[in-house]
Every structure is written in structure tokens, then in C-alpha cells.
Design a protein around this motif. Structure first.
Motif, PDB file in Angstrom:
ATOM      1  N   GLN A  12     -84.569 -72.342  51.569  1.00  0.00           N
ATOM      2  CA  GLN A  12     -85.196 -71.168  50.447  1.00  0.00           C
ATOM      3  C   GLN A  12     -86.287 -70.674  50.708  1.00  0.00           C
ATOM      4  OE1 GLN A  12     -86.618 -73.530  47.505  1.00  0.00           O
ATOM      5  NE2 GLN A  12     -86.296 -72.169  45.434  1.00  0.00           N
ATOM      6  N   TYR A  13     -86.969 -71.121  51.551  1.00  0.00           N
ATOM      7  CA  TYR A  13     -88.715 -70.587  52.171  1.00  0.00           C
ATOM      8  C   TYR A  13     -88.587 -69.441  52.987  1.00  0.00           C
ATOM      9  CZ  TYR A  13     -92.958 -71.020  54.322  1.00  0.00           C
ATOM     10  OH  TYR A  13     -94.291 -70.312  54.653  1.00  0.00           O
ATOM     11  N   ARG A  14     -87.479 -69.025  53.864  1.00  0.00           N
ATOM     12  CA  ARG A  14     -87.236 -68.425  54.366  1.00  0.00           C
ATOM     13  C   ARG A  14     -86.733 -66.571  53.546  1.00  0.00           C
ATOM     14  NH1 ARG A  14     -85.307 -72.233  57.686  1.00  0.00           N
ATOM     15  NH2 ARG A  14     -83.486 -71.477  57.362  1.00  0.00           N
ATOM     16  N   GLU A  15     -86.556 -67.106  52.509  1.00  0.00           N
ATOM     17  CA  GLU A  15     -85.742 -66.044  51.688  1.00  0.00           C
ATOM     18  C   GLU A  15     -86.504 -66.123  51.007  1.00  0.00           C
ATOM     19  OE1 GLU A  15     -82.240 -67.720  50.069  1.00  0.00           O
ATOM     20  OE2 GLU A  15     -80.671 -67.728  51.312  1.00  0.00           O
ATOM     21  N   ILE A  16     -87.332 -66.940  50.468  1.00  0.00           N
ATOM     22  CA  ILE A  16     -88.441 -66.088  49.627  1.00  0.00           C
ATOM     23  C   ILE A  16     -89.391 -65.424  49.973  1.00  0.00           C
ATOM     24  CG2 ILE A  16     -90.175 -67.049  47.871  1.00  0.00           C
ATOM     25  CD1 ILE A  16     -88.081 -69.435  47.059  1.00  0.00           C
ATOM     26  N   LYS A  17     -89.718 -65.941  51.318  1.00  0.00           N
ATOM     27  CA  LYS A  17     -91.161 -64.822  51.780  1.00  0.00           C
ATOM     28  C   LYS A  17     -90.566 -63.670  52.382  1.00  0.00           C
ATOM     29  CE  LYS A  17     -93.521 -65.748  56.291  1.00  0.00           C
ATOM     30  NZ  LYS A  17     -93.410 -66.478  57.662  1.00  0.00           N
ATOM     31  N   GLN A  18     -89.902 -64.066  52.955  1.00  0.00           N
ATOM     32  CA  GLN A  18     -88.594 -62.499  53.598  1.00  0.00           C
ATOM     33  C   GLN A  18     -88.637 -61.374  52.358  1.00  0.00           C
ATOM     34  OE1 GLN A  18     -88.593 -61.698  57.021  1.00  0.00           O
ATOM     35  NE2 GLN A  18     -88.081 -59.942  55.359  1.00  0.00           N
ATOM     36  N   SER A  19     -88.291 -62.180  51.423  1.00  0.00           N
ATOM     37  CA  SER A  19     -88.406 -61.180  49.903  1.00  0.00           C
ATOM     38  C   SER A  19     -89.418 -60.755  49.557  1.00  0.00           C
ATOM     39  CB  SER A  19     -87.856 -61.606  48.892  1.00  0.00           C
ATOM     40  OG  SER A  19     -87.832 -60.828  47.494  1.00  0.00           O
ATOM     41  N   ASN A  20     -90.620 -61.481  49.770  1.00  0.00           N
ATOM     42  CA  ASN A  20     -91.967 -60.578  49.724  1.00  0.00           C
ATOM     43  C   ASN A  20     -93.192 -60.298  50.788  1.00  0.00           C
ATOM     44  OD1 ASN A  20     -93.390 -62.103  46.879  1.00  0.00           O
ATOM     45  ND2 ASN A  20     -91.992 -64.564  47.794  1.00  0.00           N
ATOM     46  N   LEU A  21     -92.378 -60.147  51.720  1.00  0.00           N
ATOM     47  CA  LEU A  21     -92.755 -59.477  52.606  1.00  0.00           C
ATOM     48  C   LEU A  21     -91.988 -58.414  52.724  1.00  0.00           C
ATOM     49  CD1 LEU A  21     -92.658 -61.323  55.942  1.00  0.00           C
ATOM     50  CD2 LEU A  21     -94.585 -60.749  55.283  1.00  0.00           C
ATOM     51  N   ASP A  22     -90.678 -57.996  52.182  1.00  0.00           N
ATOM     52  CA  ASP A  22     -89.957 -56.848  51.867  1.00  0.00           C
ATOM     53  C   ASP A  22     -90.654 -56.078  50.783  1.00  0.00           C
ATOM     54  OD1 ASP A  22     -87.987 -57.326  53.922  1.00  0.00           O
ATOM     55  OD2 ASP A  22     -86.819 -58.316  52.226  1.00  0.00           O
ATOM     56  N   ARG A  23     -91.199 -57.145  49.786  1.00  0.00           N
ATOM     57  CA  ARG A  23     -92.359 -55.999  48.607  1.00  0.00           C
ATOM     58  C   ARG A  23     -93.456 -55.350  48.788  1.00  0.00           C
ATOM     59  NH1 ARG A  23     -91.387 -60.341  43.632  1.00  0.00           N
ATOM     60  NH2 ARG A  23     -93.623 -59.813  44.702  1.00  0.00           N
ATOM     61  N   GLY A  24     -93.773 -55.935  49.913  1.00  0.00           N
ATOM     62  CA  GLY A  24     -94.900 -55.819  51.014  1.00  0.00           C
ATOM     63  C   GLY A  24     -96.286 -56.269  50.931  1.00  0.00           C
ATOM     64  N   LEU A  25     -96.230 -57.400  50.357  1.00  0.00           N
ATOM     65  CA  LEU A  25     -97.602 -58.631  50.245  1.00  0.00           C
ATOM     66  C   LEU A  25     -97.620 -58.563  51.629  1.00  0.00           C
ATOM     67  CD1 LEU A  25     -96.227 -61.066  47.417  1.00  0.00           C
ATOM     68  CD2 LEU A  25     -97.879 -59.690  47.409  1.00  0.00           C
ATOM     69  N   GLY A  26     -98.931 -59.322  51.944  1.00  0.00           N
ATOM     70  CA  GLY A  26     -99.203 -59.935  53.444  1.00  0.00           C
ATOM     71  C   GLY A  26     -98.261 -61.613  53.816  1.00  0.00           C
ATOM     72  N   GLU A  27     -98.318 -61.619  55.012  1.00  0.00           N
ATOM     73  CA  GLU A  27     -97.750 -62.379  55.241  1.00  0.00           C
ATOM     74  C   GLU A  27     -98.804 -64.559  54.393  1.00  0.00           C
ATOM     75  OE1 GLU A  27     -95.448 -64.336  58.431  1.00  0.00           O
ATOM     76  OE2 GLU A  27     -96.049 -62.676  58.092  1.00  0.00           O
ATOM     77  N   ASP A  28     -99.805 -64.742  54.726  1.00  0.00           N
ATOM     78  CA  ASP A  28    -100.116 -64.950  54.158  1.00  0.00           C
ATOM     79  C   ASP A  28     -99.827 -65.121  52.573  1.00  0.00           C
ATOM     80  OD1 ASP A  28    -101.380 -65.756  56.146  1.00  0.00           O
ATOM     81  OD2 ASP A  28    -103.792 -65.229  55.915  1.00  0.00           O
ATOM     82  N   ARG A  29    -100.059 -63.916  51.699  1.00  0.00           N
ATOM     83  CA  ARG A  29     -99.874 -64.571  50.729  1.00  0.00           C
ATOM     84  C   ARG A  29     -98.213 -64.763  50.119  1.00  0.00           C
ATOM     85  NH1 ARG A  29    -100.502 -65.859  45.771  1.00  0.00           N
ATOM     86  NH2 ARG A  29    -100.311 -64.587  44.327  1.00  0.00           N
ATOM     87  N   ALA A  30     -97.148 -64.060  50.830  1.00  0.00           N
ATOM     88  CA  ALA A  30     -95.494 -64.605  51.086  1.00  0.00           C
ATOM     89  C   ALA A  30     -95.289 -66.205  51.619  1.00  0.00           C
ATOM     90  CB  ALA A  30     -95.279 -63.465  51.709  1.00  0.00           C
ATOM     91  N   GLU A  31     -96.339 -66.529  52.370  1.00  0.00           N
ATOM     92  CA  GLU A  31     -95.998 -67.891  52.557  1.00  0.00           C
ATOM     93  C   GLU A  31     -96.493 -68.696  51.851  1.00  0.00           C
ATOM     94  OE1 GLU A  31     -98.130 -68.435  56.966  1.00  0.00           O
ATOM     95  OE2 GLU A  31     -97.040 -67.356  57.430  1.00  0.00           O
ATOM     96  N   GLU A  32     -97.507 -68.590  50.690  1.00  0.00           N
ATOM     97  CA  GLU A  32     -97.771 -69.470  50.211  1.00  0.00           C
ATOM     98  C   GLU A  32     -97.313 -69.209  48.758  1.00  0.00           C
ATOM     99  OE1 GLU A  32    -101.598 -69.624  46.748  1.00  0.00           O
ATOM    100  OE2 GLU A  32    -101.548 -67.511  48.377  1.00  0.00           O
TER     101      GLU A  32
END
Length: 99
Positions: A12-32
Motif C-alpha cells: 500500500q505504501y509503495r502504491e500510494i507513494k508512486q501515485s503521488n510521485l505521478d501527480r508531481g509531488l516531491g519524493e519527501d512529500r510523497a513518502e510522508e
């Protein structure tokens, strides 16, 4: 990723992180965002010792919608004197004044 997470949590973490990265968020924010989401799910399912957030709440949520505990934690970050004796409305007012 914390060692207490299950394989399902990590996926779930990996999928949400990738989704946020795809939306243009930075790495740190996507991880948070991903970590907060997984931890919230774990709390709601009763897989943690805490039943509520121990953080300061959603920074986009209006102060009155946050729990007293979240407001207290925010007041603690802001070093607001007398916070331990304040009720929720007083905490909201003190945080607004400090910002």
C-alpha cells in the motif's frame, strides 16, 4: 518502512507513494503522505497501540476540526505557555494568535 508493517502495508505504501510521485509531488512529500495513510489504516484496523493520531493533524484541515490532542501537540510545537490547562477552544485561539 517500519519493521512492524506487514507485506500488505508495504505494498500500500509503495502504491500510494508512486501515485503521488505521478501527480508531481516531491519524493519527501510523497513518502510522508504514503506513510501517514498506511499508519492511519493500521490505527483504524486496531493494529497499533494508538487509536488516534499522535501528530498535529492534517495541516489543511481547519483548526476546530482537529482533535484536542492534535491541537495540544501543535501548541507544544509552538511552545505556547499554559497549554496543559487549555480546553479545545482555548487551544484553537492560542494557536491562531501564535501564527
Amino acid at each position: 518502512m517500519p519493521s512492524a508493517w506487514s507485506e500488505k502495508d508495504e505494498k500500500q505504501y509503495r502504491e500510494i507513494k508512486q501515485s503521488n510521485l505521478d501527480r508531481g509531488l516531491g519524493e519527501d512529500r510523497a513518502e510522508e503522505i504514503a506513510a501517514r495513510t498506511v499508519n492511519k489504516t493500521r490505527r483504524e484496523e486496531g493494529r497499533t497501540g494508538n487509536t488516534t493520531s499522535t501528530g498535529t493533524g492534517n495541516p489543511n484541515a481547519p483548526l476546530p476540526q482537529r482533535s484536542k490532542r492534535e491541537l495540544y501537540n501543535r501548541a507544544q510545537e509552538l511552545d505556547i505557555a499554559g497549554r496543559s490547562t487549555m480546553n479545545k477552544d482555548e487551544l484553537v485561539a492560542a494557536i491562531r494568535e501564535a501564527n
